[in-house]
Scaffold this active site. Structure first.
Site, PDB file in Angstrom:
ATOM      1  N   THR A   1     -22.227  48.266 -45.350  1.00 16.13           N
ATOM      2  CA  THR A   1     -20.921  48.118 -44.616  1.00 16.13           C
ATOM      3  C   THR A   1     -19.667  48.528 -45.631  1.00 16.13           C
ATOM      4  OG1 THR A   1     -21.891  46.487 -43.246  1.00 16.13           O
ATOM      5  CG2 THR A   1     -19.439  46.738 -43.221  1.00 16.13           C
ATOM      6  N   GLU A   2     -18.950  49.497 -45.112  1.00 17.01           N
ATOM      7  CA  GLU A   2     -17.608  49.961 -45.815  1.00 17.01           C
ATOM      8  C   GLU A   2     -17.949  49.990 -47.537  1.00 17.01           C
ATOM      9  OE1 GLU A   2     -14.868  50.276 -43.875  1.00 17.01           O
ATOM     10  OE2 GLU A   2     -15.997  49.631 -42.234  1.00 17.01           O
ATOM     11  N   LEU A   3     -19.059  50.604 -47.750  1.00 16.65           N
ATOM     12  CA  LEU A   3     -19.488  50.702 -49.324  1.00 16.65           C
ATOM     13  C   LEU A   3     -19.426  49.367 -49.921  1.00 16.65           C
ATOM     14  CD1 LEU A   3     -18.473  54.448 -49.944  1.00 16.65           C
ATOM     15  CD2 LEU A   3     -20.562  53.544 -48.860  1.00 16.65           C
TER      16      LEU A   3
END
Lengths: 436, 412
Positions: free
Chosen positions: B149-151
C-alpha cells in the site's frame, strides 16, 4: 431526595464564587510607532462598562492601533468614570445638562435586557424609541466634537454610533469608515427586524467611504440586505481578546466521577441559539448520560429555556449561571470539556477564539464569522441538533479527538490577534491618504 | 540502454457513509451512502470509470497493438475489484483484455489496500494471500512482484515478502533511502539478495502524476517529446526508469481537457524514437538487470507527501487512536466467525480512511483536501469511530449469541 440539579448548582456556586470587574489590560512594551494617522472613533461603550462584545472589540482594536502609532480619540455618548492610558476619551454629553433617567437603561441590544416579563409592549416600544432618539442625539452632539478636534479619519462602530460618524463627516468632510460588528439581522435572529435601526444602519453604510466588516459572512449580509456594493467592503476578522486568565478549573471532584461539562456562553437571545443548544443536550443525554450542561448568560429567552429544560426532564443536567465575567469566565473555559456556539447568526464570535485559547475544544455554527478563520473546530448548522449531539458525543468520547482540537486549535486561535486586525484597518486608513 | 517500467496503481476504497452516533446499533450498512455524492461509492466508481478507467484502458490497448515493444503493469486492489464486479464488470473485462496481450503484468498487494503490516503481520499475510487468490480467480495470473500500500516499505517488510516467495518489490526512490545512489538501477533487499527492488523515479513520475496540468510549472505545458527527452537523458547513468503512479492520473486527476490522453497516446512513440529506449515490466526488469547493491531501510518509507513516510496515515492522535482501536479488535473479530463482521472490519482497514483523518496540511488545504470526501479530518474521524462503536456492539451481540448456543447444546 435532593435534586441532582440542586446539588450541582451548590457545587457550582462554590466553584465559581462571586464575580469581579474586568481589569484593563496593560500596554505592551514593544509598541513601535509606524504611522501617525489621527482617528476620531465613535463607539457606544468601553469596558468595564460594557454589556457585550462590542465594547471589548472597540477597546482591543483601539489599543492595537495606538501600538502602531495611530492616535485614537475615542468618543462615547455618555460620561463614565473610565481612564484608559493610551486613549483620549471624549464624552458627547458633556456640557449637556439634560440627563434623562432612561439613560441608565440604555443598552445596545434592545432585545437582551427587555424580557416580556419585565416590560409591557408599550414600555418596550417607548424604550426602543428612546434608544433610537438617543442614538440620533449622539449624532447631533458629534458635530460639535468633530469641529473642535483635529483628525484625518472618522471610524464609527455599529449602528449606535453610525449617525455620529455620518454627522461628523458632514461637518468636516473627512472620510468616514463604518465598522460593522453586527447587523440588525444578526441581533434579531432574522425575525422582527426593527425598521428604524435598519434605516440607521443603511444610512450609515451608504454614507460611509469604506465599510469594515468582521467576516465574509457579514459582508454577504451587507451586500444582500443593504444593497451595498462588494468593493466598498473590507473584511477584518476580530482577534483574540486579552483575558483575565487567573481562574482555575473547577468541579474537579465532580468530573472525577466521570461527568463531563459542556458549555454554552452568550446572551440568551434568539441570535445565540440557546434553544438549539438545549435540544442538542437532550439528544446527547440519550447516548452519553454523564454530562452536565452549563449555560452562561442572560437575556430575554432565559426563562423560556429554563422552562423548556424542565419540560424535557433534563433540568438536573442543565445549570444556568446568569452573567459571568473575568476570573469566573476563565474558570468556565477551563472547567468545560467543550464549548458549543450554536448561533443562528454570528457576525464573528470571539468567544470561540477565547475558548480555544484555554485549550477548550469548540463546536461552532457554520453561520458564524469565526468559522472562516479556524480549521481546528467542529462546524455545524445551528439547526442540525442531531449533528451537534453527534459531535458533542464524539468529543466527550474520544480523548484523541480532544487532543487534536485542543492543541491545534489553541495554536490557530492565537494567530488571530488584534495586531493583525489593526494592521488591516491601517491599510484602509492609508487608502484614503494615498488617494488624496 | 534505458528501459521504461510503467506501473499504475488502481484502487478505490469503500468510503464510510455519513454515520452518526444515533445510527450505532441500528444501521449496519456502513458503505452505502446514496445521499452524499462525495461518499456514494457506486456513483464515484461510475464517474472514475467513465472519465478514467474505460478511456485509459482502451487507449492502452490501442497502444499495445500499435507498438509491439510497449509494456505496462498494474496493481488492482481487491476492494476495487469487488466493487467493479458488482457495478461495472465491463471495466474488469477491459483489464482482462490488456492482460491477454501478454505484455501487461499484474502485481500483488494487500486485498484491502491496508496498513495491516504496521499492526499485524498475520493479518497482513492473510490479506496478501487473499489478493493472490483474487487475482488468480479473475485474471488467472500468479504475480511474482509485490507492491505494498502506497509503496510503504522497510527491511522487516521485505523479509516477510521474501518469505512469501516474491522475487521483486516496488518502493519509493526517496532521497533518504537512496542517498547518493540513483533510482534508475535495480537493488536488492537487505539480507535478501533474491528479493529485487525497483525504485520509483519520483521526479519523472510526478512530472506526469502531479505537475502535468500545473500552469505555474516552468515546464508547462508538457508534451510527450519533451518528456521522452528527459527519460532518454538517463541513458548511460541508469538502466531502468520506473514511472509509478495512480492509474486515476489519466482522466481523473488530470481531466481529459488538460491533454493528458494525447500525452499518453504519443508517449510510447516518442520514447521509442530514441533507439536506446525500450519497455519492461517489473519482472522483466529484475531478470534483465543486475542488482547494484543492497538497500538498508530500517524505517518505514512511502510515496506519500514530501515526507515520504507514514505521516499521511499516522501522524496525529486521532489516526493513532483509530488504528489502535481497529486492530485491537482483531482477535475477537476473527474468533467470532461472523463473516460479514470480519469483512466489514477488513474494509475499515483500507488506508484511505486514515488518510482522510490527516491534519498535516489541513490548514493550508492541498492535495489532502482534494482527496478527502469528508469536509474535514475531524468529520472523517468521528464518522469512522461511530462505525467502530457499532462494530464493537455487533461483536458483543455475536459472542452473546454463541454463548447462548453453547449453553443450549451442552448436556445438562
Amino acid at each position: 431526595m435532593a435534586k441532582f440539579g440542586e446539588v450541582f448548582s451548590r457545587v457550582f456556586r462554590q466553584a465559581f464564587g462571586q464575580f469581579k470587574r474586568r481589569s484593563l489590560g496593560k500596554m505592551p512594551k514593544n509598541s513601535s510607532p509606524v504611522v501617525g494617522e489621527k482617528v476620531l472613533m465613535f463607539g457606544w461603550e468601553l469596558p468595564p462598562f460594557n454589556s457585550g462584545g462590542l465594547g471589548v472589540a472597540c477597546f482591543e482594536l483601539a489599543r492595537s492601533l495606538t501600538q502602531f502609532g495611530v492616535k485614537v480619540t475615542f468618543v462615547l455618548p455618555q460620561t463614565q468614570a473610565i481612564k484608559i492610558p493610551f486613549l483620549k476619551l471624549l464624552f458627547a454629553d458633556q456640557g449637556n445638562l439634560r440627563v434623562k433617567s432612561v439613560k441608565t437603561k440604555l443598552h445596545p441590544y434592545i432585545s437582551s435586557k427587555l424580557s416580556k416579563d419585565d416590560l409591557t409592549e408599550s414600555e418596550k416600544e417607548r424604550y426602543s424609541q428612546e434608544l433610537v432618539s438617543e442614538v440620533e442625539g449622539y449624532g447631533r452632539r458629534a458635530v460639535k466634537i468633530a469641529k473642535s478636534e483635529k483628525f484625518d479619519i472618522i471610524h464609527a462602530h455599529d449602528w449606535l454610533s453610525f449617525p455620529a460618524g455620518v454627522e461628523a463627516k458632514r461637518a468636516t468632510g473627512k472620510p468616514l469608515i463604518v465598522h460593522v460588528h453586527a447587523t440588525e439581522f444578526d441581533r434579531c435572529g432574522g425575525e422582527c427586524v426593527d425598521a428604524r435601526i435598519y434605516e440607521i444602519e443603511k444610512r450609515g453604510l451608504e454614507a460611509a467611504d469604506k465599510i469594515i466588516v468582521v467576516s465574509d459572512f457579514t459582508k454577504r449580509k451587507i451586500i444582500k440586505y443593504y444593497g451595498i456594493s462588494a468593493d466598498k467592503i473590507e473584511v477584518v476578522h476580530n482577534g483574540l481578546t486579552s483575558l483575565d486568565r487567573k481562574g482555575k478549573a473547577s468541579l474537579e471532584a465532580f468530573k472525577k466521577t466521570g461527568y463531563r461539562v459542556v458549555l454554552f456562553l452568550g446572551r440568551m437571545t434568539l441570535q445565540k441559539g440557546p434553544d438549539w443548544f438545549l435540544k442538542a443536550a437532550q439528544k446527547v443525554l440519550r447516548v452519553y448520560p454523564k454530562v452536565l450542561f452549563i449555560m452562561v448568560g442572560t437575556g430575554d429567552m432565559e426563562r423560556q429555556v429554563i422552562e423548556e429544560a424542565a419540560q424535557m426532564g433534563i433540568s438536573d443536567r442543565v445549570l444556568f449561571t446568569g452573567y459571568v465575567k473575568n476570573e469566573d469566565l476563565s474558570r468556565m473555559y477551563r472547567t468545560a470539556d467543550l464549548y458549543v456556539m450554536p448561533s443562528v447568526s454570528e457576525p464573528f464570535g470571539i468567544v470561540a477564539l477565547e475558548a480555544l485559547s484555554y485549550k477548550t475544544p469548540v463546536i461552532i455554527s457554520k453561520q458564524s464569522g469565526v468559522a472562516e478563520t479556524v480549521n481546528h473546530a467542529l462546524k455545524v448548522d445551528f439547526w442540525d441538533t442531531d449533528e451537534i449531539a453527534n459531535k458533542i458525543n464524539a468529543i466527550l468520547t474520544h480523548p484523541s479527538l480532544r487532543r487534536c482540537l485542543k492543541n491545534y486549535g489553541e495554536a490557530e486561535a492565537k494567530k488571530n490577534n488584534w495586531r493583525k486586525a489593526a494592521l488591516k484597518c491601517i491599510g484602509v486608513y492609508r487608502s484614503f491618504a494615498s488617494s488624496k | 540502454m534505458s528501459s521504461v517500467c510503467f506501473y499504475f496503481q488502481v484502487h478505490q476504497p469503500h468510503r464510510v457513509k455519513k454515520y452518526t452516533v444515533f445510527d450505532v446499533g441500528s444501521d449496519r450498512d456502513y458503505f452505502k451512502d446514496s445521499h452524499n455524492e462525495r461518499l456514494d461509492n457506486k456513483k464515484i466508481l461510475e464517474k472514475v470509470a467513465r472519465k478514467a478507467y474505460l478511456p485509459t484502458t482502451a487507449l492502452l490497448y490501442e497502444l499495445l497493438k500499435k507498438h509491439p515493444e510497449f509494456k505496462i503493469s498494474f496493481s488492482i486492489s481487491g476492494t476495487l475489484l469487488e466493487q467493479l464486479e458488482e457495478h461495472l464488470p465491463e471495466v474488469i473485462d477491459s483489464f482482462k483484455r490488456l492482460v491477454a496481450t501478454g505484455r501487461v503484468e499484474l502485481l500483488n498487494e494487500t486485498y484491502y489496500h491496508s496498513l495491516a503490516f504496521i499492526h499485524s503481520k498475520d493479518e497482513f499475510r492473510r490479506q496478501v494471500e487473499h489478493h493472490q487468490r483474487k487475482i488468480d480467480s479473475v485474471f488467472a495470473v500468479k504475480p511474482k512482484v509485490f507492491r505494498n500500500t502506497e509503496l510503504i516499505y522497510c527491511n522487516d517488510l521485505s523479509q516477510e515478502i521474501a518469505k512469501m516467495g516474491y522475487s521483486g518489490m516496488l518502493l519509493e526512490g526517496a532521497d533518504h533511502v537512496l542517498g547518493w545512489r540513483s533510482p534508475n538501477y535495480i537493488y536488492s533487499a537487505k539480507d535478501n539478495p533474491n528479493l529485487k527492488l525497483l525504485l520509483r523515479n519520483y521526479k519523472l513520475s510526478d512530472d506526469i502524476a502531479f505537475r502535468f496540468s500545473n500552469r505555474h510549472w516552468e515546464e508547462f505545458p508538457l508534451n510527450s517529446s519533451k518528456f521522452a527527452d528527459w527519460v532518454s537523458q538517463v541513458n548511460g547513468t541508469g538502466e531502468v526508469v520506473n514511472l509509478f503512479m495512480d492509474f486515476e492520473t489519466f482522466g481523473e486527476h488530470h481531466w481529459e481537457d488538460t491533454g493528458i490522453f494525447e500525452f499518453l497516446r504519443t508517449l510510447p512513440r516518442e520514447l521509442l524514437k530514441h533507439p536506446d529506449n525500450d519497455f519492461v515490466t517489473p519482472s522483466e526488469a529484475i531478470e534483465r538487470y543486475e542488482h547494484r547493491g543492497e538497500l538498508d531501510v530500517p524505517d518505514f518509507t512511502s510515496w506519500a507527501d514530501i515526507e515520504r513516510d507514514l505521516s499521511a496515515w499516522l501522524s496525529n492522535p486521532m489516526q493513532a487512536d483509530a488504528m489502535k482501536k481497529l486492530y485491537g479488535l482483531e482477535k475477537k473479530i476473527l474468533l467470532s466467525g461472523d463473516e460479514r463482521l470480519i469483512e466489514d472490519w477488513r474494509r475499515l482497514q483500507t488506508s484511505d480512511h486514515f488518510y482522510y483523518m490527516c491534519t498535516k496540511w489541513f490548514a493550508d488545504g492541498d492535495v489532502h483536501k482534494y482527496f478527502n470526501p469528508y469536509e474535514t479530518p475531524y468529520e472523517a474521524f468521528i464518522n469512522y469511530m461511530n462505525v467502530i462503536a457499532d462494530l464493537k456492539l455487533r461483536l458483543k451481540e455475536s459472542s452473546a449469541l454463541r454463548t447462548r448456543r453453547k449453553t443450549k447444546l451442552s448436556p445438562k
